[in-house]
Enzyme design. Structure first.
Site, PDB file in Angstrom:
ATOM      1  N   HIS A   1       0.814  -1.213   0.000  1.00  0.00           N
ATOM      2  CA  HIS A   1       0.000   0.000   0.000  1.00  0.00           C
ATOM      3  C   HIS A   1       0.845   1.258   0.000  1.00  0.00           C
ATOM      4  CE1 HIS A   1      -3.325  -2.687   1.125  1.00  0.00           C
ATOM      5  NE2 HIS A   1      -4.125  -1.709   0.750  1.00  0.00           N
TER       6      HIS A   1
ATOM      7  N   LYS B   1      -1.036   4.937   4.727  1.00  0.00           N
ATOM      8  CA  LYS B   1      -1.982   4.031   5.387  1.00  0.00           C
ATOM      9  C   LYS B   1      -1.622   3.858   6.861  1.00  0.00           C
ATOM     10  CE  LYS B   1      -4.205  -0.472   4.734  1.00  0.00           C
ATOM     11  NZ  LYS B   1      -5.525   0.110   5.042  1.00  0.00           N
TER      12      LYS B   1
HETATM   13  N1  LIG Z   1     -13.217  -0.589   1.883  1.00  0.00           N
HETATM   14  C1  LIG Z   1     -12.468  -0.122   0.873  1.00  0.00           C
HETATM   15  O1  LIG Z   1     -12.672  -0.458  -0.309  1.00  0.00           O
HETATM   16  C2  LIG Z   1     -11.368   0.822   1.181  1.00  0.00           C
HETATM   17  C3  LIG Z   1     -11.115   1.126   2.487  1.00  0.00           C
HETATM   18  N2  LIG Z   1     -10.175   2.060   2.803  1.00  0.00           N
HETATM   19  C4  LIG Z   1     -10.088   2.413   4.214  1.00  0.00           C
HETATM   20  O2  LIG Z   1     -10.770   3.657   4.402  1.00  0.00           O
HETATM   21  C5  LIG Z   1     -10.184   4.341   5.491  1.00  0.00           C
HETATM   22  C6  LIG Z   1      -9.786   5.741   5.033  1.00  0.00           C
HETATM   23  O3  LIG Z   1      -8.761   5.660   4.084  1.00  0.00           O
HETATM   24  P1  LIG Z   1      -8.170   6.989   3.400  1.00  0.00           P
HETATM   25  O4  LIG Z   1      -9.262   7.765   2.756  1.00  0.00           O
HETATM   26  O5  LIG Z   1      -7.015   6.546   2.595  1.00  0.00           O
HETATM   27  O6  LIG Z   1      -7.661   7.793   4.692  1.00  0.00           O
HETATM   28  P2  LIG Z   1      -7.454   9.352   4.853  1.00  0.00           P
HETATM   29  O7  LIG Z   1      -6.590   9.536   6.057  1.00  0.00           O
HETATM   30  O8  LIG Z   1      -7.031   9.973   3.563  1.00  0.00           O
HETATM   31  O9  LIG Z   1      -8.927   9.895   5.172  1.00  0.00           O
HETATM   32  C7  LIG Z   1      -9.576   9.752   6.399  1.00  0.00           C
HETATM   33  C8  LIG Z   1     -10.348  11.040   6.629  1.00  0.00           C
HETATM   34  O10 LIG Z   1     -11.154  10.879   7.777  1.00  0.00           O
HETATM   35  C9  LIG Z   1     -11.120  12.088   8.499  1.00  0.00           C
HETATM   36  N3  LIG Z   1     -11.559  11.868   9.861  1.00  0.00           N
HETATM   37  C10 LIG Z   1     -10.836  11.487  10.947  1.00  0.00           C
HETATM   38  N4  LIG Z   1     -11.621  11.424  12.030  1.00  0.00           N
HETATM   39  C11 LIG Z   1     -12.873  11.749  11.616  1.00  0.00           C
HETATM   40  C12 LIG Z   1     -14.120  11.828  12.274  1.00  0.00           C
HETATM   41  N5  LIG Z   1     -14.255  11.582  13.587  1.00  0.00           N
HETATM   42  N6  LIG Z   1     -15.216  12.180  11.555  1.00  0.00           N
HETATM   43  C13 LIG Z   1     -15.119  12.447  10.230  1.00  0.00           C
HETATM   44  N7  LIG Z   1     -13.944  12.399   9.547  1.00  0.00           N
HETATM   45  C14 LIG Z   1     -12.853  12.032  10.246  1.00  0.00           C
HETATM   46  C15 LIG Z   1      -9.667  12.563   8.357  1.00  0.00           C
HETATM   47  O11 LIG Z   1      -9.522  13.930   8.675  1.00  0.00           O
HETATM   48  C16 LIG Z   1      -9.433  12.249   6.893  1.00  0.00           C
HETATM   49  O12 LIG Z   1      -9.797  13.340   6.058  1.00  0.00           O
HETATM   50  C17 LIG Z   1      -9.013   3.468   5.966  1.00  0.00           C
HETATM   51  O13 LIG Z   1      -9.447   2.661   7.036  1.00  0.00           O
HETATM   52  C18 LIG Z   1      -8.714   2.624   4.742  1.00  0.00           C
HETATM   53  O14 LIG Z   1      -8.079   1.422   5.061  1.00  0.00           O
HETATM   54  C19 LIG Z   1      -9.444   2.680   1.846  1.00  0.00           C
HETATM   55  C20 LIG Z   1      -9.605   2.380   0.524  1.00  0.00           C
HETATM   56  C21 LIG Z   1     -10.607   1.424   0.080  1.00  0.00           C
HETATM   57  O1  LIG Z   2      -5.962   2.221   3.125  1.00  0.00           O
HETATM   58  C1  LIG Z   2      -6.134   1.858   1.924  1.00  0.00           C
HETATM   59  O2  LIG Z   2      -5.686   2.504   0.975  1.00  0.00           O
HETATM   60  C2  LIG Z   2      -6.931   0.668   1.662  1.00  0.00           C
HETATM   61  N1  LIG Z   2      -7.546   0.098   2.649  1.00  0.00           N
HETATM   62  C3  LIG Z   2      -8.362  -1.062   2.588  1.00  0.00           C
HETATM   63  C4  LIG Z   2      -7.715  -2.181   3.379  1.00  0.00           C
HETATM   64  O3  LIG Z   2      -7.086  -1.916   4.402  1.00  0.00           O
HETATM   65  O4  LIG Z   2      -7.891  -3.324   2.999  1.00  0.00           O
HETATM   66  C5  LIG Z   2      -8.720  -1.437   1.186  1.00  0.00           C
HETATM   67  C6  LIG Z   2      -7.629  -1.226   0.182  1.00  0.00           C
HETATM   68  O5  LIG Z   2      -6.649  -2.159   0.400  1.00  0.00           O
HETATM   69  C7  LIG Z   2      -7.079   0.201   0.277  1.00  0.00           C
END
Ligand SMILES: NC(=O)C1=CN([C@@H]2O[C@H](COP(=O)(O)OP(=O)(O)OC[C@H]3O[C@@H](n4cnc5c(N)ncnc54)[C@H](O)[C@@H]3O)[C@@H](O)[C@H]2O)C=CC1
Ligand SMILES: O=C(O)C1=N[C@H](C(=O)O)C[C@H](O)C1
Length: 268
Positions: A154, A158
């Site tokens: 990743h 992350k």
């Molecule tokens: N299920 C999926 O397909 C995917 C899941 N993810 C997951 O999504 C999550 C976020 O990933 P990213 O966007 O890369 O992280 P990021 O750090 O870019 O975004 C997270 C956002 O949440 C905000 N935040 C923090 N506390 C908050 C609160 N209490 N209320 C509202 N907003 C708040 C932060 O300020 C930030 O803007 C991670 O857990 C990641 O692993 C990421 C990509 C795909």
């Molecule tokens: O943090 C990410 O970027 C992603 N988070 C998810 C995970 O932890 O599996 C999904 C994807 O891998 C991207």
């Protein structure tokens, strides 16, 4: 066939008479990497209306005040449970992509939902169709191979390791191995540096790489005498998660209770 007479719809949007009403959607983590992409995707969808964007420091009540029927959460593992609780308490359906869910957390959410039988929550560690298929293929193949290890790779922003996808893949593979009566993957290691053999998730080794330039990637490596099978999925762009996210947003109101993963939404 709908009539062509536009009728007023809530939140300023209009719909054709007879068409399904536009779904008001709120996004939590709206300024993050995923949240930004979700905001774009919801805005571009004719049947959805973005009514609230909330990030850290904003007032969570904004999503309820704005009349969101569905909230999408891409925040952080340390805040996501409070967000889900808030949504369930306010009768708002949730689509959760934030990672950090183990069996205990899932059971807690299921417990909250028992008091709100009409509310739906979809929690999926990966909304990418290719990643979901990879998990399924790994589950299918696991019983044929004495050895399985997982490598997830990743971007360095992350916060959690291993990824939610890798943890879920490992649990699914471990369950398939158990069901087939396989013994632990052979491993003679007696001497190693801490972390050299990765994390142990239900007996499956998971290795996490963080590298500038990457987005989200996973390999499942399976080995038998004289052969290996490598399953690999690559998300090069966060747009790859959006079809799955939008599918869940459209489906969640029809699926009360807890849905884990998007497999069932894809008829897998
Ligand atoms: N299920 C999926 O397909 C995917 C899941 N993810 C997951 O999504 C999550 C976020 O990933 P990213 O966007 O890369 O992280 P990021 O750090 O870019 O975004 C997270 C956002 O949440 C905000 N935040 C923090 N506390 C908050 C609160 N209490 N209320 C509202 N907003 C708040 C932060 O300020 C930030 O803007 C991670 O857990 C990641 O692993 C990421 C990509 C795909
Ligand atoms: O943090 C990410 O970027 C992603 N988070 C998810 C995970 O932890 O599996 C999904 C994807 O891998 C991207």
């Amino acid at each position: 066939m709908t009539t062509s007479t536009p009728v007023p719809e809530q939140h300023g949007a209009t719909v054709e008479a007879g068409a399904a009403p536009v779904v008001p959607v709120g996004v939590l983590g709206a300024r993050g990497r995923m949240g930004t992409e979700v905001v774009k995707a919801v805005t571009a969808a004719g049947d959805l209306e973005l009514v609230a964007m909330v990030d850290a420091g904003d007032w969570l009540f904004d999503v309820a005040n704005a009349g969101a029927q569905v909230v999408v959460d891409f925040t952080r593992p340390d805040v996501v449970m409070d967000n889900i609780r808030f949504c369930i308490d306010h009768d708002i359906h949730c689509v959760v992509g934030t990672t950090g869910f183990d069996e205990e957390r899932l059971a807690t959410v299921a417990g909250w939902l028992r008091a709100k039988p009409d509310v739906g929550v979809v929690i999926a560690p990966n909304f990418g169709i290719g990643a979901v298929l990879l998990m399924r293929f790994a589950q299918e193949a696991a019983r044929f191979f004495p050895s399985t290890e997982i490598v997830e790779l990743h971007h360095p922003g992350k916060v959690d390791a291993p990824s939610g996808t890798a943890a879920r893949t490992a649990r699914l593979v471990a369950a398939a191995r158990d069901a087939a009566g396989l013994p632990p993957s052979p491993d003679a290691t007696t001497d190693s540096l801490p972390g050299a053999r990765g994390a142990d998730v239900d007996g499956v080794r998971v290795h996490a790489v963080r590298l500038t330039g990457l987005v989200a990637h996973q390999e499942v490596l399976m080995g038998a005498a004289g052969e290996t099978l490598t399953l690999r999925h690559d998300s090069y762009d966060r747009a790859s998660f959006m079809p799955g996210v939008l599918l869940a947003v459209r489906e969640v109101r029809r699926r009360p209770g807890l849905t884990v993963g998007v497999e069932s939404l894809l008829d897998l």
